[in-house]
Design an enzyme around this catalytic site. Structure first.
Site, PDB file in Angstrom:
ATOM      1  N   CYS A  11       0.864  -1.182   0.000  1.00  0.00           N
ATOM      2  CA  CYS A  11       0.000   0.000   0.000  1.00  0.00           C
ATOM      3  C   CYS A  11       0.900   1.232   0.000  1.00  0.00           C
ATOM      4  O   CYS A  11       2.117   1.117  -0.117  1.00  0.00           O
ATOM      5  CB  CYS A  11      -1.019  -0.010   1.134  1.00  0.00           C
ATOM      6  SG  CYS A  11      -0.350   0.188   2.789  1.00  0.00           S
ATOM      7  N   CYS A  83      -4.428  -0.584  -2.131  1.00  0.00           N
ATOM      8  CA  CYS A  83      -5.017   0.734  -2.379  1.00  0.00           C
ATOM      9  C   CYS A  83      -4.766   1.103  -3.831  1.00  0.00           C
ATOM     10  O   CYS A  83      -3.816   0.624  -4.443  1.00  0.00           O
ATOM     11  CB  CYS A  83      -4.449   1.787  -1.436  1.00  0.00           C
ATOM     12  SG  CYS A  83      -2.709   2.174  -1.679  1.00  0.00           S
ATOM     13  N   CYS A  90       2.865   1.375  -8.205  1.00  0.00           N
ATOM     14  CA  CYS A  90       3.761   0.279  -7.832  1.00  0.00           C
ATOM     15  C   CYS A  90       4.770   0.059  -8.953  1.00  0.00           C
ATOM     16  O   CYS A  90       4.405   0.116 -10.126  1.00  0.00           O
ATOM     17  CB  CYS A  90       2.945  -1.000  -7.622  1.00  0.00           C
ATOM     18  SG  CYS A  90       3.952  -2.450  -7.286  1.00  0.00           S
TER      19      CYS A  90
END
Length: 134
Positions: A11, A83, A90
């Site tokens: 996250c 999230c 990412c």
């Protein structure tokens, strides 16, 4: 049994959701999976996340808030973003990495009941994964 698979929960800050997911993951998946969590940034473990997990008799006081480790990311059997921010920013994962998104609300800065709700939702989701593989 060192042929454990690796699951990596991500996250934004590795403060609340991914910390709770790591703890639930160790509880439900620890016999078959190496369980890690990290964030795009490391904000420290949220004291309310610690308190929320204590309510269900899981101690996360020794967990650390870490930024994403490319070595773990690139050898994980499953990467789970928790999230939408982590899902979109990412670092790219190699094509052979199975990456899924399980979205949960961020309880940080919200009332106590939000921490409890999100904790329970994450726990139920990981329990379901442990039972069904999905």
């Amino acid at each position: 049994m060192e042929n454990k698979k690796t699951i990596y929960f991500l996250c934004t800050g590795n403060s609340c959701r991914s910390q709770m997911a790591e703890a639930w993951g160790k509880q439900y998946l620890g016999d078959k999976w190496n369980v890690y969590s990290a964030g795009i940034e490391a904000h420290g473990v949220n004291p309310n996340a610690i308190k929320a997990m204590n309510e269900v008799n899981i101690d996360i006081t020794n967990q650390t808030s870490d930024i994403i480790d490319a070595n773990i990311l690139n050898r994980a059997d499953l990467v789970v973003t928790l999230c939408s921010h982590a899902d979109s920013v990412c670092p790219s994962t190699p094509p052979h990495i199975n990456r899924v998104h399980w979205g949960f609300d961020d309880p940080a800065g919200k009332e106590w009941s939000e921490f409890q709700r999100v904790r329970d939702e994450i726990g139920e989701r990981i329990k379901r994964f442990s039972e069904t593989g999905e």
